[in-house]
Design an enzyme around this catalytic site. Sequence first.
Site, mmCIF file in Angstrom:
data_model
loop_
_atom_site.group_PDB
_atom_site.id
_atom_site.type_symbol
_atom_site.label_atom_id
_atom_site.label_comp_id
_atom_site.label_asym_id
_atom_site.label_seq_id
_atom_site.Cartn_x
_atom_site.Cartn_y
_atom_site.Cartn_z
ATOM 1 N N SER A 26 0.821 -1.214 0.000
ATOM 2 C CA SER A 26 0.000 0.000 0.000
ATOM 3 C C SER A 26 0.854 1.264 0.000
ATOM 4 O O SER A 26 0.485 2.269 0.588
ATOM 5 C CB SER A 26 -0.942 -0.020 1.194
ATOM 6 O OG SER A 26 -0.202 -0.109 2.399
ATOM 7 N N TRP A 59 8.024 7.142 4.554
ATOM 8 C CA TRP A 59 9.298 7.618 5.088
ATOM 9 C C TRP A 59 10.115 8.403 4.068
ATOM 10 O O TRP A 59 11.156 8.965 4.409
ATOM 11 C CB TRP A 59 10.129 6.419 5.589
ATOM 12 C CG TRP A 59 9.431 5.721 6.712
ATOM 13 C CD1 TRP A 59 8.615 4.627 6.613
ATOM 14 C CD2 TRP A 59 9.421 6.103 8.085
ATOM 15 N NE1 TRP A 59 8.115 4.291 7.842
ATOM 16 C CE2 TRP A 59 8.601 5.189 8.772
ATOM 17 C CE3 TRP A 59 10.030 7.129 8.807
ATOM 18 C CZ2 TRP A 59 8.374 5.257 10.140
ATOM 19 C CZ3 TRP A 59 9.809 7.195 10.167
ATOM 20 C CH2 TRP A 59 8.998 6.276 10.815
ATOM 21 N N GLN A 61 11.647 11.192 2.108
ATOM 22 C CA GLN A 61 11.785 12.599 2.507
ATOM 23 C C GLN A 61 11.940 13.506 1.304
ATOM 24 O O GLN A 61 11.129 14.365 1.010
ATOM 25 C CB GLN A 61 13.015 12.761 3.411
ATOM 26 C CG GLN A 61 12.876 12.070 4.739
ATOM 27 C CD GLN A 61 14.103 12.234 5.619
ATOM 28 O OE1 GLN A 61 15.159 12.676 5.162
ATOM 29 N NE2 GLN A 61 13.979 11.872 6.870
ATOM 30 N N GLU A 128 19.055 16.898 -5.816
ATOM 31 C CA GLU A 128 19.643 15.819 -5.008
ATOM 32 C C GLU A 128 20.801 15.243 -5.809
ATOM 33 O O GLU A 128 21.021 15.634 -6.970
ATOM 34 C CB GLU A 128 18.604 14.747 -4.681
ATOM 35 C CG GLU A 128 17.573 15.199 -3.655
ATOM 36 C CD GLU A 128 16.616 14.100 -3.244
ATOM 37 O OE1 GLU A 128 16.931 12.927 -3.455
ATOM 38 O OE2 GLU A 128 15.549 14.443 -2.725
ATOM 39 N N HIS A 248 22.364 4.513 1.553
ATOM 40 C CA HIS A 248 22.214 5.974 1.555
ATOM 41 C C HIS A 248 23.397 6.567 2.311
ATOM 42 O O HIS A 248 23.724 6.116 3.414
ATOM 43 C CB HIS A 248 20.894 6.378 2.224
ATOM 44 C CG HIS A 248 20.511 7.801 1.934
ATOM 45 N ND1 HIS A 248 21.189 8.868 2.467
ATOM 46 C CD2 HIS A 248 19.548 8.325 1.148
ATOM 47 C CE1 HIS A 248 20.640 9.999 2.027
ATOM 48 N NE2 HIS A 248 19.642 9.687 1.215
ATOM 49 N N ARG A 297 24.732 8.826 -5.592
ATOM 50 C CA ARG A 297 24.757 8.304 -4.228
ATOM 51 C C ARG A 297 25.869 7.299 -3.962
ATOM 52 O O ARG A 297 26.486 7.302 -2.898
ATOM 53 C CB ARG A 297 23.408 7.636 -4.013
ATOM 54 C CG ARG A 297 22.918 7.701 -2.664
ATOM 55 C CD ARG A 297 21.466 7.330 -2.656
ATOM 56 N NE ARG A 297 20.634 8.500 -2.647
ATOM 57 C CZ ARG A 297 19.312 8.457 -2.589
ATOM 58 N NH1 ARG A 297 18.698 7.299 -2.558
ATOM 59 N NH2 ARG A 297 18.621 9.563 -2.555
ATOM 60 N N HIS A 358 19.475 1.217 2.100
ATOM 61 C CA HIS A 358 18.372 2.143 1.819
ATOM 62 C C HIS A 358 17.406 1.633 0.759
ATOM 63 O O HIS A 358 16.201 1.714 0.938
ATOM 64 C CB HIS A 358 18.985 3.470 1.368
ATOM 65 C CG HIS A 358 17.994 4.553 1.068
ATOM 66 N ND1 HIS A 358 17.081 4.995 2.001
ATOM 67 C CD2 HIS A 358 17.772 5.288 -0.052
ATOM 68 C CE1 HIS A 358 16.356 5.960 1.469
ATOM 69 N NE2 HIS A 358 16.731 6.143 0.218
ATOM 70 N N ARG A 393 20.228 3.455 -8.253
ATOM 71 C CA ARG A 393 19.068 4.308 -8.516
ATOM 72 C C ARG A 393 19.412 5.790 -8.345
ATOM 73 O O ARG A 393 20.066 6.170 -7.374
ATOM 74 C CB ARG A 393 17.948 3.949 -7.538
ATOM 75 C CG ARG A 393 16.733 4.818 -7.653
ATOM 76 C CD ARG A 393 15.685 4.370 -6.675
ATOM 77 N NE ARG A 393 16.126 4.501 -5.312
ATOM 78 C CZ ARG A 393 15.908 5.568 -4.549
ATOM 79 N NH1 ARG A 393 15.245 6.606 -5.032
ATOM 80 N NH2 ARG A 393 16.332 5.604 -3.311
#
Length: 569
Positions: A26, A59, A61, A128, A248, A297, A358, A393
């Site tokens: 969900s 979660w 952000q 980012e 992360h 990242r 992450h 990613r």
Amino acid sequence: MTSTGIRLHAPAPGWSIDADVVVVGSGVAGLTAALRCEAAGLTTVVVTKARLDDGSTRWAQGGIAAALGEGDTPEQHLDDTLVAGAGLCDEEAVRILVTEGPDAVRRLIATGAHFDESSEGGLALTREGGHHRRRIAHAGGDATGAEISRALVEAVRARGLRTIENALVLDLLTDADGRTAGVTLHVMGEGQHDGVGAVHAPAVVLATGGMGQVFSATTNPAVSTGDGVALALRAGAEVSDLEFVQFHPTVLFLGPEAEGQQPLVSEAVRGEGAHLVDADGVRFMQGQHELGELAPRDIVAKGIMRRMREQDTEHMYLDARHFGAEMWERRFPTILAACRAHGIDPVTEPVPVAPAAHYASGGVRTDSQGRTTVPGLYACGEVACTGVHGANRLASNSLLEGLVYAERIATDIADAGNTRHARLPQPLPAAERPAHPLLPPEARFTIQRIMTRGAGVLRSEASLSEAAQRLHRLHADARDALDENGKTAEPGVDTWEATNLLCVARVLVAAALRREETRGCHWREDRPERDDTNWRRHIVVRLNPDRTLAAHTTDTTDFPPTLPQPQEQ
Ligand code: SIN
């Protein structure tokens, strides 16, 4: 594909319901798929492990990336995604993402999600890691996922979709031809549907999220135990790229023994100008990459790990004191509160950070419509491997991928002759499939420690071999107890979760061992170079009916017309 797969040891279903589509999960992907299926007139049931808003989406952000800003284009978004993916993205899958993404975000806004706006009006966009432009839309400052989740949950409730909460999905049901026939699940409730039951449906959409709990420290919530990947493997589906676990770079460091979900410090903090510094205050990422602290990242995580080694420390620091209190409170209220809850005030002191698990860049292998290699079984969101992420990613592409590919799945299911009036396939009785032995609940922590030690940010043949052996021992002990004495751990949520964790951990380690190079977020200390000659390929794994792993490599994300002969692991 005629394999009917294997199943978790579990009681026979005591109740059942019928639907056209069952969506498992969900988050943004699951609820988007469910809403679109329902809008297409399909009877849709959403099954979720905890409450509707308890998954990973809540979660998130930083935000959702899409070429929505002035001067930005899908082509530029595509370029940044391909660079981050380190040569393993499926360009066509990325093209779908970046071209369909902007309208998918507009539809999300039309569904009721409110994004932050700039003082000139229009969406406020930030940067980012790996993005050359400001293209990350955010909500509530740093509470993007919570806002998206709120809007989608409200829409699901307003449309009256049938939902089953506190339900751990166990296995895929298939008919005699290997076609999807629904799922078995265990509901922790008190109502009409309690205990193990079944939802019969000719289409199943897996949107179960990630597997971060396979490591000791992760940004993922406790529910992220790789259930969807494990289910797909047991059902005979292929999974791909599992070795590419994204760590992360900036997770709040709470001590070397910290376990479970750890607070994320969004990359958007660096996007707004925070500096990564070592204990001497030196900005060590400068000169390492043209984007410095905003490099992709994997590069920042490696930069941090190297510096930690050089200085023999357990963390680095993120310094954003220059933001001042007003900006911290307005732009990053969630992170500010999390830091202060742990006794750190980012307004007056640098924040200790270290990498933690992450995001799973790989997952259940799908085509561009979200179809897996098992007919009628779909996957979207973190559980899927659409080919978008490659070896790493790009930041904030995950919410977008969940949206775009969930919409494509709903279209495919609706176009496939509208299952509403199709006869439901007759599921094979579960007892006809071999059962998978169960692990005791405490095995979860053993697996996490094995994985953190052997298959974390830094890996080598030696560390991975040791991890593989220890995982194999856990598996073999459970298997022998079942095969020789008919004994297995007592079925229950904790044992099923531990068993799922072991299943995904074994595949992850096997793939990481096999990939003898360093690429994206897979860092082999003994093979420090990227090897495009031999390894611009995907590792594809499936589970044999005798519970051994079969793996092959492919240089394409297309499904081969016939499956190659498996190679035993
Ligand atoms: C972050 O806010 O840094 C995480 C965003 C993401 O994982 O894409």
